[in-house]
Design a protein around this motif. Sequence first.
Motif, PDB file in Angstrom:
ATOM      1  N   GLN A 104       0.822  -1.181   0.000  1.00  0.00           N
ATOM      2  CA  GLN A 104       0.000   0.000   0.000  1.00  0.00           C
ATOM      3  C   GLN A 104       0.870   1.251   0.000  1.00  0.00           C
ATOM      4  O   GLN A 104       0.516   2.280  -0.537  1.00  0.00           O
ATOM      5  CB  GLN A 104      -0.830  -0.052   1.266  1.00  0.00           C
ATOM      6  N   ASP A 105       2.033   1.100   0.597  1.00  0.00           N
ATOM      7  CA  ASP A 105       2.906   2.233   0.758  1.00  0.00           C
ATOM      8  C   ASP A 105       3.511   2.720  -0.551  1.00  0.00           C
ATOM      9  O   ASP A 105       3.482   3.889  -0.874  1.00  0.00           O
ATOM     10  CB  ASP A 105       4.035   1.775   1.673  1.00  0.00           C
ATOM     11  N   ASP A 106       4.072   1.810  -1.305  1.00  0.00           N
ATOM     12  CA  ASP A 106       4.842   2.208  -2.463  1.00  0.00           C
ATOM     13  C   ASP A 106       4.313   1.540  -3.715  1.00  0.00           C
ATOM     14  O   ASP A 106       4.959   0.704  -4.328  1.00  0.00           O
ATOM     15  CB  ASP A 106       6.306   1.837  -2.264  1.00  0.00           C
ATOM     16  N   GLY A 191      -9.257   4.987   6.658  1.00  0.00           N
ATOM     17  CA  GLY A 191      -7.875   5.298   6.281  1.00  0.00           C
ATOM     18  C   GLY A 191      -7.787   6.563   5.441  1.00  0.00           C
ATOM     19  O   GLY A 191      -8.757   6.966   4.780  1.00  0.00           O
ATOM     20  N   ALA A 192      -6.603   7.188   5.491  1.00  0.00           N
ATOM     21  CA  ALA A 192      -6.392   8.438   4.753  1.00  0.00           C
ATOM     22  C   ALA A 192      -6.553   8.226   3.243  1.00  0.00           C
ATOM     23  O   ALA A 192      -7.024   9.105   2.523  1.00  0.00           O
ATOM     24  CB  ALA A 192      -5.005   8.987   5.050  1.00  0.00           C
ATOM     25  N   GLN A 193      -6.170   7.039   2.797  1.00  0.00           N
ATOM     26  CA  GLN A 193      -6.283   6.770   1.361  1.00  0.00           C
ATOM     27  C   GLN A 193      -7.746   6.898   0.930  1.00  0.00           C
ATOM     28  O   GLN A 193      -8.037   7.438  -0.131  1.00  0.00           O
ATOM     29  CB  GLN A 193      -5.747   5.355   1.072  1.00  0.00           C
ATOM     30  N   GLU A 293      -4.874  18.780   3.252  1.00  0.00           N
ATOM     31  CA  GLU A 293      -3.710  18.687   4.143  1.00  0.00           C
ATOM     32  C   GLU A 293      -3.624  17.240   4.618  1.00  0.00           C
ATOM     33  O   GLU A 293      -4.454  16.804   5.423  1.00  0.00           O
ATOM     34  CB  GLU A 293      -3.869  19.634   5.341  1.00  0.00           C
ATOM     35  N   ASP A 294      -2.670  16.495   4.097  1.00  0.00           N
ATOM     36  CA  ASP A 294      -2.515  15.083   4.460  1.00  0.00           C
ATOM     37  C   ASP A 294      -1.572  15.007   5.660  1.00  0.00           C
ATOM     38  O   ASP A 294      -0.357  15.171   5.530  1.00  0.00           O
ATOM     39  CB  ASP A 294      -1.947  14.322   3.235  1.00  0.00           C
ATOM     40  N   ASP A 295      -2.180  14.792   6.827  1.00  0.00           N
ATOM     41  CA  ASP A 295      -1.368  14.742   8.051  1.00  0.00           C
ATOM     42  C   ASP A 295      -1.185  13.282   8.435  1.00  0.00           C
ATOM     43  O   ASP A 295      -2.007  12.715   9.144  1.00  0.00           O
ATOM     44  CB  ASP A 295      -2.083  15.520   9.165  1.00  0.00           C
ATOM     45  N   LYS A 323      -6.453  12.972   8.685  1.00  0.00           N
ATOM     46  CA  LYS A 323      -5.544  12.381   9.672  1.00  0.00           C
ATOM     47  C   LYS A 323      -5.543  10.867   9.503  1.00  0.00           C
ATOM     48  O   LYS A 323      -6.594  10.223   9.545  1.00  0.00           O
ATOM     49  CB  LYS A 323      -6.033  12.749  11.085  1.00  0.00           C
ATOM     50  N   SER A 324      -4.357  10.326   9.320  1.00  0.00           N
ATOM     51  CA  SER A 324      -4.200   8.874   9.258  1.00  0.00           C
ATOM     52  C   SER A 324      -3.730   8.385  10.627  1.00  0.00           C
ATOM     53  O   SER A 324      -2.934   9.062  11.282  1.00  0.00           O
ATOM     54  CB  SER A 324      -3.140   8.532   8.213  1.00  0.00           C
ATOM     55  N   PHE A 325      -4.202   7.224  11.051  1.00  0.00           N
ATOM     56  CA  PHE A 325      -3.670   6.617  12.279  1.00  0.00           C
ATOM     57  C   PHE A 325      -2.698   5.482  11.964  1.00  0.00           C
ATOM     58  O   PHE A 325      -2.176   4.828  12.858  1.00  0.00           O
ATOM     59  CB  PHE A 325      -4.811   6.065  13.147  1.00  0.00           C
ATOM     60  N   SER A 326      -2.476   5.251  10.659  1.00  0.00           N
ATOM     61  CA  SER A 326      -1.770   4.021  10.269  1.00  0.00           C
ATOM     62  C   SER A 326      -0.327   3.947  10.741  1.00  0.00           C
ATOM     63  O   SER A 326       0.192   2.861  10.956  1.00  0.00           O
ATOM     64  CB  SER A 326      -1.785   3.874   8.747  1.00  0.00           C
ATOM     65  N   LYS A 327       0.341   5.088  10.870  1.00  0.00           N
ATOM     66  CA  LYS A 327       1.770   5.033  11.192  1.00  0.00           C
ATOM     67  C   LYS A 327       2.006   4.861  12.692  1.00  0.00           C
ATOM     68  O   LYS A 327       3.083   4.461  13.114  1.00  0.00           O
ATOM     69  CB  LYS A 327       2.481   6.296  10.691  1.00  0.00           C
ATOM     70  N   LEU A 333      -6.358  -1.782  10.422  1.00  0.00           N
ATOM     71  CA  LEU A 333      -7.693  -1.445  10.938  1.00  0.00           C
ATOM     72  C   LEU A 333      -8.447  -0.549   9.964  1.00  0.00           C
ATOM     73  O   LEU A 333      -9.660  -0.491  10.001  1.00  0.00           O
ATOM     74  CB  LEU A 333      -7.588  -0.709  12.270  1.00  0.00           C
ATOM     75  N   ARG A 334      -7.722   0.172   9.132  1.00  0.00           N
ATOM     76  CA  ARG A 334      -8.278   1.124   8.170  1.00  0.00           C
ATOM     77  C   ARG A 334      -9.139   2.170   8.881  1.00  0.00           C
ATOM     78  O   ARG A 334     -10.359   2.175   8.778  1.00  0.00           O
ATOM     79  CB  ARG A 334      -9.092   0.415   7.053  1.00  0.00           C
ATOM     80  N   LEU A 335      -8.477   3.039   9.592  1.00  0.00           N
ATOM     81  CA  LEU A 335      -9.178   4.089  10.327  1.00  0.00           C
ATOM     82  C   LEU A 335      -8.469   5.429  10.193  1.00  0.00           C
ATOM     83  O   LEU A 335      -7.235   5.477  10.219  1.00  0.00           O
ATOM     84  CB  LEU A 335      -9.184   3.756  11.820  1.00  0.00           C
TER      85      LEU A 335
END
Length: 498
Positions: A104-106, A191-193, A293-295, A323-327, A333-335
């Motif tokens: 998903q990352d790259d 998720g932010a995506q 704004e992708d935070d 806001k992504s919580f993934s990192k 969880l996709r949140l």
Amino acid sequence: MLEAFKSIALKKNSDSPLYSQLYNKLKEMLEAGILLPDMKLPSVRSMAAILGINQITVVTAFKQLENEGYVYKKPGSGTYAADVMMKTVERAEDGPLQDELYLQDDLAFINNGIIKLDQNTINFASATPTPDLFPVDNFKIVLNEVLERDKGNAFSYQDSHGYYPLRESVSMLFKNSDLEFSLDNIQIISGAQQGLDLISKALLRQGDHIITESPTYTGAIALFKSRGARILDVQMDTDGPDLDILELNLKQHRPRIIYTIPSFQNPTGGSYSMEKRLAVLELAQLYNCYIIEDDYVSDLDFEGRGYKPLKALDKYNRVIFIKSFSKIFMPGLRLGFMIVPSALTENLLTAKHITDISTSGLIQRAFDLYIRKGYWDKHFNFMYKIYKERYEKTTEALTQNLDSSFSFNRPGGGLNLWLGLPYGFPVNTLVKHAADHNIVFAPGRIFYSGSAPQTLNNIRLSFAAVYTGQIEAGIEKLCFLMNRLQNTDYTQRNFPIL
Ligand SMILES: Cc1ncc(COP(=O)(O)O)c(C=O)c1O
């Protein structure tokens, strides 16, 4: 190019058969980047004529290269060079699948394949935490409690806007931040995506222009392209986007959206200065467009830079904050959530409803309880410490081992470091050499929506998924390989500019 094939010297009275010699020579040319991905090879007949050998010999050599993925055939057109960089990454990783989220990352780097990371791989490619850091035990506790408490309700459709108590608890998390917002403006997303997708669905039409930083997050590039948007690149300086180019694009193309990652950007790690934050907001107002704004990691501020979110400065209501919580948490969880300007809440709610009706009710309820029990704060502190240690170890090792022909800046936070390499440095060869030593990283060119500028040469090192104990040895080896390549005179060997 024909000259390169003419210079292939085959020995007719060697022990090694001619087809095998030809196979080895072509493989070397592919690995050295002399034959670039998708470059057409001479036909069997021409190659046989150039080298004065039998056509069967050429067919056999091509076949072997094809079987091993070095070349591919287009029916009726001929034989083409495959992307050898992708191949070397695959070759280095023949262990079990460990990190699917790496995909998903790259997106572009992975190129629809499945990366398998070996236990011993030193992974500077992924900006996603490894599963051993996930707070599984505490999550089990809240899941069980939610099931006991809510029974079947946990499995019914949720409000598309988001589970109300979660919107409350998320806003509690930000009560001491610079952000001020009302619960009506929070939209829970998977998720932010998904946030990027919903905004594109709601605001972009086929052929619309969108401005992105260049380089930028590959998942955003892929998404905007998939929506038929035309991407306008704005070059990133060390303190944010080039404002002249930004304004020129706004004036000429009237885009609907500017996509930004203003704090600890992916991939460069760079952040906007306060002046540029304010200037971008003014430009969005002047040219009537919205800013995303992708935070994804602004809270990983290891050196006290204290960057203010654009949303906190947004007096014109132009910013859609994601806001992504993934990192920090568990990406699977996709949140995530968005803070949406009031003028757009209805459109985005509709987009959310037609996309997946709502984010999983069970997961929203469990996450709400996780925050309310104070687990989130504890886990954040735990992750912050680990990432900070990795950041310090990686930057320290680079400072000690990197030759002065290469450059890097301390971004002060986030998960990525952006290394500058000299003009013409053979990055593909470095990828291959590093993979041979079980080290992976992302070449800079994948983060550009078009082709990367010829004069820029970068690689991205992420330290989210690399174990602290591996960092020193990994960076030392990588720097050794970089220094060694830098000291072989690649400019005289006709390496292409990669
Ligand atoms: C800049 C940026 N935005 C968004 C995402 C996607 O995040 P999520 O997992 O919340 O969809 C990523 C993931 O790597 C990212 O790097």
